[in-house]
Write a protein that holds these residues in place. Structure first.
Motif, PDB file in Angstrom:
ATOM      1  N   SER A  48      54.927 129.118 -16.336  1.00 56.78           N
ATOM      2  CA  SER A  48      54.048 130.226 -16.794  1.00 56.78           C
ATOM      3  C   SER A  48      53.917 130.874 -15.473  1.00 56.78           C
ATOM      4  O   SER A  48      54.172 130.747 -14.480  1.00 56.78           O
ATOM      5  CB  SER A  48      52.825 129.794 -17.194  1.00 56.78           C
ATOM      6  N   ARG A  49      53.377 132.167 -15.594  1.00 56.18           N
ATOM      7  CA  ARG A  49      53.056 133.054 -14.574  1.00 56.18           C
ATOM      8  C   ARG A  49      52.115 132.624 -13.626  1.00 56.18           C
ATOM      9  O   ARG A  49      52.167 132.645 -12.523  1.00 56.18           O
ATOM     10  CB  ARG A  49      52.539 134.479 -15.130  1.00 56.18           C
ATOM     11  N   GLU A  50      51.313 131.707 -14.299  1.00 58.51           N
ATOM     12  CA  GLU A  50      50.215 131.204 -13.414  1.00 58.51           C
ATOM     13  C   GLU A  50      50.762 130.253 -12.337  1.00 58.51           C
ATOM     14  O   GLU A  50      49.930 130.136 -11.438  1.00 58.51           O
ATOM     15  CB  GLU A  50      49.102 130.456 -14.401  1.00 58.51           C
ATOM     16  N   HIS A 107      59.003 136.820 -14.823  1.00 58.63           N
ATOM     17  CA  HIS A 107      57.883 137.057 -14.848  1.00 58.63           C
ATOM     18  C   HIS A 107      56.937 138.074 -13.929  1.00 58.63           C
ATOM     19  O   HIS A 107      55.775 138.618 -14.488  1.00 58.63           O
ATOM     20  CB  HIS A 107      56.769 135.624 -14.447  1.00 58.63           C
ATOM     21  N   ARG A 144      55.012 124.428 -27.306  1.00 57.13           N
ATOM     22  CA  ARG A 144      54.987 125.877 -26.803  1.00 57.13           C
ATOM     23  C   ARG A 144      56.599 126.192 -26.054  1.00 57.13           C
ATOM     24  O   ARG A 144      57.348 127.003 -26.087  1.00 57.13           O
ATOM     25  CB  ARG A 144      53.879 126.215 -25.875  1.00 57.13           C
ATOM     26  N   ASN A 145      56.517 124.932 -25.057  1.00 55.66           N
ATOM     27  CA  ASN A 145      58.020 125.234 -24.285  1.00 55.66           C
ATOM     28  C   ASN A 145      58.278 123.847 -23.697  1.00 55.66           C
ATOM     29  O   ASN A 145      57.488 123.092 -23.391  1.00 55.66           O
ATOM     30  CB  ASN A 145      58.142 126.068 -23.213  1.00 55.66           C
ATOM     31  N   HIS A 177      59.098 125.081 -19.385  1.00 60.85           N
ATOM     32  CA  HIS A 177      59.086 126.728 -18.807  1.00 60.85           C
ATOM     33  C   HIS A 177      57.850 126.905 -18.047  1.00 60.85           C
ATOM     34  O   HIS A 177      56.766 126.287 -18.048  1.00 60.85           O
ATOM     35  CB  HIS A 177      58.923 127.477 -19.853  1.00 60.85           C
TER      36      HIS A 177
END
Lengths: 199, 199
Positions: free
Chosen positions: A15-17, A54, A9-10, A13
DNA sequence: GGAACTCCATACGCAGCAGTATGGGTTTGA
DNA sequence: TCAAACCCATACTGCTGCGTATGGAGTTCC
């Protein structure tokens, strides 16, 4: 030799979470007003560029954190406690469960710290309404009339809010009482009327 | 025709105390972090030049406001209540007096809002120590042992702190209980044991 | 009536943080 | 492999509020 569907996936990076969790921690420790974008970015090892990808702005982050808390809150409370048939036992379980959830209690106290913030107010109001309604219903199930049930529910909620406020502001004062369950038991005994004679 | 010893001292000069009072109002409404020099100056119709003549810096003002509150607090409490001979009556008077002093209660709640501030912490700690000690002593005078007296004093203090926290953060929730004295009476009845049989 | 003191206005420098603009590196999908 | 989408760094602007420097008006004292 293709890497077999790493789908990682990344790399690293965010995440927003991740931002929401960091904001939640900050709120629990220092209140809503301490949620600042740049310091958070430094703590997470990134820059503001990440944040504003984000989130629309600072309010967006705060709102997300508060909503996450509210979800956790109202999720299963009703379902879990309304299942207990005996109203006396239900009330006691409710009280003990509330006081034993330290994390939630301290976050609530931290939110109360920022009660002036217009973003926080609605969440506090809804939490108060929900909890008081639950308490009033529980006391009514014990056979008390509405006015008396309201009085006791408010007393219980104030004792809850005050306990965690003191635990937050002056922990030394609270720990002089070594036995929390004793404290709650006293509260329960004071509020729950003696078992009615079997009629 | 000389003006007869006008001795008006000054035309419209602000005293240090005026700034302290303004800061106190601000703290009661919005917390310590809201005490900002420039907005206060605007509200008082002057500029920062005035402020920095009376005070060394912002901390100086905040400290002065907190100390003024602490003085008002610990002034006559002990003297007033220790004079009541009957320990049961003394305890009830103490409880009612605490809950009826709205101004002080709300200021205390506002201070708790700023508990993270290192300037505020010591004042909160001292207030908690003072009040809890008073409560513990009162319950001990009723014949309770130390552990039980501590438990009840903490419960009373938490109910006090929580009540004013709720009154500050979600006043709508509190006013659903129309009768404050009923609330306090219930608290008193829950905490003060039934009158001991005359021995 | 002049000097010293009191009190405040004006004008600055500085720091922290919100939000924007823009470009670049990396991954994904065709 | 190439283009698009994704994610983030850098570099700005703007605002707010703290603290300082300095001068000036009013008052007091001699």
């Amino acid at each position: 030799m293709t890497i077999p569907k790493k789908k990682s996936r990344n790399r690293n990076h965010l995440s927003r979470e991740v931002w929401v969790q960091a904001a939640t921690r900050t709120i629990a420790q220092e209140g809503v007003q301490a949620v600042a974008v740049e310091p958070l970015a430094v703590a997470l090892g990134v820059t503001k560029g990440s944040f504003y990808w984000h989130f629309a702005n600072r309010d967006d982050l705060i709102h997300a954190a508060l909503e996450a808390w509210e979800q956790d809150q109202s999720l299963d409370v009703v379902a879990r406690y309304s299942a207990i048939p005996d109203p006396r036992r239900r009330l006691r379980v409710l009280l003990f469960a509330a006081f034993e959830d330290l994390e939630n209690g301290l976050f609530f106290a931290a939110l109360s710290v920022s009660s002036g913030d217009p973003r926080v107010q609605p969440f506090l109001v809804r939490a108060a309404e929900r909890r008081l309604a639950l308490g009033v219903a529980a006391f009514q199930d014990l056979g008390l009339d509405l006015a008396e049930a309201r009085e006791r529910a408010l007393l219980a909620y104030a004792a809850y809010a005050g306990y965690f406020q003191l635990l937050r502001t002056t922990p030394g004062a609270v720990t002089s009482v070594t036995d929390l369950s004793g404290y709650v038991r006293r509260l329960a005994e004071a509020l729950v009327p003696a078992k009615a004679p079997r009629l």
